[in-house]
Scaffold this motif. Structure first.
Motif, PDB file in Angstrom:
ATOM      1  N   ASP A   1      22.054  42.386 -15.077  1.00  0.00           N
ATOM      2  CA  ASP A   1      22.928  43.358 -14.408  1.00  0.00           C
ATOM      3  C   ASP A   1      22.562  43.493 -12.929  1.00  0.00           C
ATOM      4  O   ASP A   1      23.438  43.654 -12.085  1.00  0.00           O
ATOM      5  CB  ASP A   1      22.927  44.716 -15.114  1.00  0.00           C
ATOM      6  CG  ASP A   1      21.538  45.197 -15.494  1.00  0.00           C
ATOM      7  OD1 ASP A   1      20.842  44.476 -16.219  1.00  0.00           O
ATOM      8  OD2 ASP A   1      21.145  46.296 -15.059  1.00  0.00           O
TER       9      ASP A   1
ATOM     10  N   THR B   1      24.099  40.763 -10.988  1.00  0.00           N
ATOM     11  CA  THR B   1      25.563  40.776 -11.042  1.00  0.00           C
ATOM     12  C   THR B   1      26.119  42.008 -10.319  1.00  0.00           C
ATOM     13  O   THR B   1      26.910  41.893  -9.383  1.00  0.00           O
ATOM     14  CB  THR B   1      26.039  40.815 -12.514  1.00  0.00           C
ATOM     15  OG1 THR B   1      25.449  39.725 -13.207  1.00  0.00           O
ATOM     16  CG2 THR B   1      27.549  40.745 -12.597  1.00  0.00           C
ATOM     17  N   PHE B   2      25.664  43.181 -10.732  1.00  0.00           N
ATOM     18  CA  PHE B   2      26.222  44.444 -10.212  1.00  0.00           C
ATOM     19  C   PHE B   2      25.688  44.784  -8.817  1.00  0.00           C
ATOM     20  O   PHE B   2      26.368  45.456  -8.047  1.00  0.00           O
ATOM     21  CB  PHE B   2      25.832  45.616 -11.122  1.00  0.00           C
ATOM     22  CG  PHE B   2      26.532  45.658 -12.457  1.00  0.00           C
ATOM     23  CD1 PHE B   2      26.362  44.640 -13.379  1.00  0.00           C
ATOM     24  CD2 PHE B   2      27.333  46.728 -12.789  1.00  0.00           C
ATOM     25  CE1 PHE B   2      26.977  44.693 -14.611  1.00  0.00           C
ATOM     26  CE2 PHE B   2      27.965  46.794 -14.036  1.00  0.00           C
ATOM     27  CZ  PHE B   2      27.783  45.774 -14.941  1.00  0.00           C
ATOM     28  N   ASP B   3      24.429  44.392  -8.541  1.00  0.00           N
ATOM     29  CA  ASP B   3      23.763  44.839  -7.318  1.00  0.00           C
ATOM     30  C   ASP B   3      23.634  43.714  -6.293  1.00  0.00           C
ATOM     31  O   ASP B   3      24.539  43.453  -5.528  1.00  0.00           O
ATOM     32  CB  ASP B   3      22.374  45.393  -7.659  1.00  0.00           C
ATOM     33  CG  ASP B   3      22.420  46.735  -8.378  1.00  0.00           C
ATOM     34  OD1 ASP B   3      23.499  47.349  -8.400  1.00  0.00           O
ATOM     35  OD2 ASP B   3      21.389  47.163  -8.902  1.00  0.00           O
TER      36      ASP B   3
ATOM     37  N   LEU C   1      26.300  40.796  -6.232  1.00  0.00           N
ATOM     38  CA  LEU C   1      27.740  41.117  -6.220  1.00  0.00           C
ATOM     39  C   LEU C   1      28.510  40.349  -5.151  1.00  0.00           C
ATOM     40  O   LEU C   1      29.634  39.912  -5.375  1.00  0.00           O
ATOM     41  CB  LEU C   1      27.936  42.624  -6.036  1.00  0.00           C
ATOM     42  CG  LEU C   1      29.370  43.123  -6.216  1.00  0.00           C
ATOM     43  CD1 LEU C   1      29.877  42.862  -7.621  1.00  0.00           C
ATOM     44  CD2 LEU C   1      29.489  44.599  -5.898  1.00  0.00           C
ATOM     45  N   GLN C   2      27.899  40.169  -3.999  1.00  0.00           N
ATOM     46  CA  GLN C   2      28.596  39.494  -2.897  1.00  0.00           C
ATOM     47  C   GLN C   2      28.899  38.030  -3.247  1.00  0.00           C
ATOM     48  O   GLN C   2      30.023  37.562  -3.078  1.00  0.00           O
ATOM     49  CB  GLN C   2      27.731  39.576  -1.648  1.00  0.00           C
ATOM     50  CG  GLN C   2      28.366  38.976  -0.416  1.00  0.00           C
ATOM     51  CD  GLN C   2      27.574  39.340   0.832  1.00  0.00           C
ATOM     52  OE1 GLN C   2      27.083  40.438   0.966  1.00  0.00           O
ATOM     53  NE2 GLN C   2      27.445  38.412   1.745  1.00  0.00           N
TER      54      GLN C   2
ATOM     55  N   SER D   1      31.518  37.946  -6.022  1.00  0.00           N
ATOM     56  CA  SER D   1      32.860  38.222  -5.514  1.00  0.00           C
ATOM     57  C   SER D   1      33.406  37.012  -4.763  1.00  0.00           C
ATOM     58  O   SER D   1      34.575  36.647  -4.919  1.00  0.00           O
ATOM     59  CB  SER D   1      32.813  39.446  -4.596  1.00  0.00           C
ATOM     60  OG  SER D   1      34.048  39.608  -3.954  1.00  0.00           O
TER      61      SER D   1
ATOM     62  N   CYS E   1      27.204  37.741 -17.507  1.00  0.00           N
ATOM     63  CA  CYS E   1      26.270  38.812 -17.145  1.00  0.00           C
ATOM     64  C   CYS E   1      25.750  39.430 -18.424  1.00  0.00           C
ATOM     65  O   CYS E   1      26.525  39.954 -19.221  1.00  0.00           O
ATOM     66  CB  CYS E   1      26.986  39.869 -16.306  1.00  0.00           C
ATOM     67  SG  CYS E   1      26.008  41.376 -16.163  1.00  0.00           S
TER      68      CYS E   1
ATOM     69  N   LYS F   1      28.621  51.367 -12.705  1.00  0.00           N
ATOM     70  CA  LYS F   1      29.659  50.631 -11.977  1.00  0.00           C
ATOM     71  C   LYS F   1      30.580  49.928 -12.976  1.00  0.00           C
ATOM     72  O   LYS F   1      30.090  49.321 -13.925  1.00  0.00           O
ATOM     73  CB  LYS F   1      28.981  49.611 -11.063  1.00  0.00           C
ATOM     74  CG  LYS F   1      29.870  48.978 -10.037  1.00  0.00           C
ATOM     75  CD  LYS F   1      29.110  47.939  -9.225  1.00  0.00           C
ATOM     76  CE  LYS F   1      28.360  48.501  -8.048  1.00  0.00           C
ATOM     77  NZ  LYS F   1      27.685  47.461  -7.244  1.00  0.00           N
TER      78      LYS F   1
ATOM     79  N   ILE G   1      32.220  47.018 -13.670  1.00  0.00           N
ATOM     80  CA  ILE G   1      32.274  45.639 -13.177  1.00  0.00           C
ATOM     81  C   ILE G   1      33.546  44.931 -13.634  1.00  0.00           C
ATOM     82  O   ILE G   1      34.076  44.061 -12.937  1.00  0.00           O
ATOM     83  CB  ILE G   1      31.006  44.860 -13.612  1.00  0.00           C
ATOM     84  CG1 ILE G   1      30.843  43.553 -12.827  1.00  0.00           C
ATOM     85  CG2 ILE G   1      30.999  44.563 -15.095  1.00  0.00           C
ATOM     86  CD1 ILE G   1      30.358  43.707 -11.435  1.00  0.00           C
TER      87      ILE G   1
ATOM     88  N   ILE H   1      36.303  45.561 -11.295  1.00  0.00           N
ATOM     89  CA  ILE H   1      36.078  44.787 -10.064  1.00  0.00           C
ATOM     90  C   ILE H   1      36.516  43.338 -10.273  1.00  0.00           C
ATOM     91  O   ILE H   1      37.213  42.753  -9.451  1.00  0.00           O
ATOM     92  CB  ILE H   1      34.590  44.841  -9.647  1.00  0.00           C
ATOM     93  CG1 ILE H   1      34.201  46.271  -9.274  1.00  0.00           C
ATOM     94  CG2 ILE H   1      34.314  43.885  -8.501  1.00  0.00           C
ATOM     95  CD1 ILE H   1      32.718  46.472  -9.009  1.00  0.00           C
TER      96      ILE H   1
ATOM     97  N   GLU I   1      21.080  48.666  -3.502  1.00  0.00           N
ATOM     98  CA  GLU I   1      21.621  47.564  -4.311  1.00  0.00           C
ATOM     99  C   GLU I   1      20.929  46.241  -4.030  1.00  0.00           C
ATOM    100  O   GLU I   1      21.039  45.304  -4.816  1.00  0.00           O
ATOM    101  CB  GLU I   1      23.132  47.435  -4.117  1.00  0.00           C
ATOM    102  CG  GLU I   1      23.589  46.950  -2.749  1.00  0.00           C
ATOM    103  CD  GLU I   1      23.732  48.071  -1.726  1.00  0.00           C
ATOM    104  OE1 GLU I   1      23.114  49.129  -1.924  1.00  0.00           O
ATOM    105  OE2 GLU I   1      24.464  47.875  -0.739  1.00  0.00           O
TER     106      GLU I   1
END
Lengths: 293, 376
Positions: free
Chosen positions: A100, A103-105, A108-109, A112, A125, A162, A164, A167, B57
């Motif tokens: 996570d 993936t989430f933190d 993420l960039q 995406s 994930c 979050k 996800i 998103i 994050e």
């Protein structure tokens, strides 16, 4: 396809790997690799799986593993897949496996970016809802109210988990789905379906973690089932960002407290917080139901 | 005055305690071995004493949040290890350029890349000096004990405030995770300098005349903060004279306060024949050698331990090189600071590296073996 129909010959994870007893992440990857193998390349980012995959001379997986820096899984996977295509290995499935955090933190960039470019990848994930490998620090996947090593005094996590999946849906990728080890047939069907589609595919696997969640190693499947039954982790899939379908539908949702009470990380949760979390789950459920086609 | 009590404490804990004692009330971080304990302790303590703990994050965001908090008037730090320190570099450069006080703790682990997260290493010596791009100044402290970690954290916070200069506290895994007895001085004995919020009437954010105190946002001054070259009011410029002057200014601060910044400690013979120059956890092995060779056997040996690594203690090395025939530089890397020692010794003494990079400590025996030829 049913879990029992998977070929034994396609077992790609060795016994004696480094996962803790009762680790859902290990079991999920077992299903994943059996469903997709053997022509696989796995991109791993810093997570429990970077330990599970093996310390020399042990290796846990019968396929090449690229263990890349923490923030880069999506991007490294993109480069690998495009390179393999040019080199004549277009059929090799590239799977990105991240926790996570990856993936989430911090990831993420890159995630995406890869999703937006619709890279030909399967991004899995496995979400154990905190940084378990470094000792249970909060991530943005940690649910409200959970105790973690870094949730400030009085040591429970503030803020919502979050979402996800929303998103990923907003990236209009060909396929996104949620899965748990409590429903292996559903999980394998989703892995297989993802494999049959080209473009970016995202699978969000809830991964109960006995040491981190404070549960018995024998309770992993039970907890995964409770997560689905309470609506905390509904099982659904999204095609092209617009077509949302439930894949496992329980008759009636049971109260969230049943799921929370058997986990030590929620121990001592006051009724107000419990109610707030129930409300949050109810709200997410309603939003999801509106989207289901 | 409260009594001094002996406490059993870990280096990472001492760092968190020192920071809190120095007035740090803001921590932003991200979990990474072997520095996570700093974050966990800050998470447990700060909210109780009117501070802010933020788990960010990622590593970039942690550094960025610290910069934001600092400009807002908070004493702010973050803690990380090699891979995270690499990610923070751009923001660290920005803080240096914009003269935003902050402290970055880097508990070194073995690199490159993920390396060995739990093995000691001193591989980030040159990265702390030149990690971010451009000709920047930097202050780096490297403690050799839990107590040194405590007081150097305080010194780092104080200096960063006073000079508006980011300071790196470079621990190694051994110092970060080691537990030993510490005597924490009672209240007030370690001076914690208070930055002034009140600016004089002619205050300019980047005054040509030298260091100007930071006036946090919200304290009556509007000004422009940028990573671009700027004039003394903070506005971007590419005028060659102003660009040159701005960079000189950044370096002049450190030159002016050099004696306050450069901290070293010498033990051993007054006229050593063989000297050791060490920092961080290797000081411990070197000290064991000096104990035996000098305190017991009165051999002409000495140890110069460097608490400050950057700016490099050039004068101290030069002085030592004038006395000693040979200087041994033990390092848990392939030889990083030894080049600086060689440069400053300038041929006056022979400089010999002793390197280990297998994830284990340099032992006193290894040092004795290296010194043997000159002592017999």
């Amino acid at each position: 396809m049913r879990a029992t129909e998977l070929s034994r010959d396609q077992e790609m994870i060795y016994s004696g790997h480094n996962a803790c007893p009762g680790c859902a992440a290990a079991l999920s990857v077992r299903y994943l690799t059996r469903a997709l193998g053997p022509d696989l390349a796995i991109v791993l980012t810093a997570s429990c799986w970077s330990i599970i995959a093996g310390v020399p001379p042990l290796t846990a997986l019968k396929c090449p593993i690229l263990h890349c820096p923490f923030p880069s899984a999506g991007a490294v996977g993109s480069g690998l897949k495009r390179g393999l295509k040019i080199k004549g290995f277009a059929d090799t499935t590239v799977v990105v496996l991240a926790g996570d955090g990856g993936t989430f933190d911090i990831g993420l960039q890159a995630l995406s970016g890869a999703a937006q470019r619709n890279e030909d990848l399967i991004f899995v994930c496995y979400d154990n809802e905190a940084y378990m490998n470094t000792g249970m620090q909060s991530s943005s996947a940690t649910p409200f109210g959970a105790r973690t090593a870094t949730a400030p005094y009085p040591l429970f996590k503030e803020g919502q988990k979050k979402n996800i999946m929303q998103i990923m849906a907003a990236h209009s990728i060909p396929y996104a789905a949620t899965a748990t080890v409590a429903f292996p047939d559903d999980m394998i069907r989703k892995f297989k379906k993802a494999d049959s589609i080209k473009g970016f595919r995202f699978i969000h696997v809830l991964s109960p973690c006995p040491p981190g969640w404070g549960t018995e190693s024998s309770e992993t499947i039970y907890l995964s089932r409770l997560a689905v039954a309470t609506g905390a982790f509904p099982l659904y899939e999204i095609s092209n960002g617009s077509r949302w379908e439930m894949t496992v539908q329980e008759e009636k949702r049971i109260p969230l407290s049943e799921y929370l009470n058997c986990q030590k990380r929620f121990k001592g949760m006051d009724p107000e917080r419990m109610q707030a979390l129930q409300k949050e789950v109810d709200h997410d459920w309603e939003v999801l139901m509106k989207r289901i086609t | 005055m409260p009594e001094t009590k002996p406490i059993l404490m870990q280096g990472n804990e001492a760092c968190a305690e020192g920071a809190i004692n120095a007035g740090v009330r803001f921590f932003a971080g991200y979990p990474i071995t072997p520095s996570t304990e700093v974050a966990e302790l800050m998470a447990a303590k700060l909210p109780d004493i009117g501070g802010v703990f933020m788990q960010m994050e990622d590593e970039i965001a942690s550094m960025a949040a610290v910069i934001g908090a600092s400009i807002g008037g908070m004493r702010a730090i973050t803690a990380t290890s090699g891979p995270g320190f690499s990610l923070k570099q751009e923001n660290l450069g920005f803080a240096i350029m914009a003269e935003i006080p902050c402290v970055v703790v880097n508990v070194q682990r073995m690199g490159p890349s993920t390396g060995v997260p739990t093995a000691p290493s001193q591989g980030d010596i040159m990265q702390t000096r030149w990690g971010t791009h451009g000709d920047h100044p930097i202050i780096v402290f490297s403690p050799a004990s839990v107590y040194e970690t405590y007081y150097l954290t305080i010194a780092a916070v104080n200096l960063s405030q006073k000079l508006r200069q980011p300071v790196v506290l470079l621990l190694d895994e051994v110092i970060g995770h080691m537990r030993e007895k510490v005597l924490i001085p009672g209240g007030g004995r370690l001076i914690v300098e208070k930055a002034s919020d009140k600016a004089p009437a002619d205050w300019k954010p980047y005054d040509d005349k030298g260091v100007t105190p930071l006036v946090p946002f919200g304290f009556g001054r509007y000004y422009h903060v940028t990573g671009l070259y700027h004039d003394q009011y903070g506005f971007p410029t590419s005028d060659p004279r102003q660009v040159e002057r701005a960079l000189d200014r950044l370096h002049d601060k450190l030159k002016k306060y050099r004696d306050e910044i450069v901290l070293t400690n010498y033990i051993g013979h007054r006229e050593p024949k063989v000297a050791i120059v060490a920092y961080g956890c290797t000081v411990r092995s070197a000290r064991a050698v000096i104990k035996k060779a000098y305190w017991q056997n009165r051999l002409p040996v000495g140890l110069l331990s460097l608490q400050t690594i950057w700016p490099f203690p050039d004068r101290e090395i030069k002085e030592l090189a004038e006395k000693a025939d040979v200087i041994i530089v033990p390092e848990l890397n392939m030889g990083q600071l030894v080049g600086e020692v060689e440069r400053c010794a300038c041929g006056r003494a022979e400089v010999i590296p002793l390197n280990r990079y297998d994830g284990e400590m340099i032992t006193p025996d290894q040092l004795v073996e290296k010194m043997g030829r000159w002592l017999s």
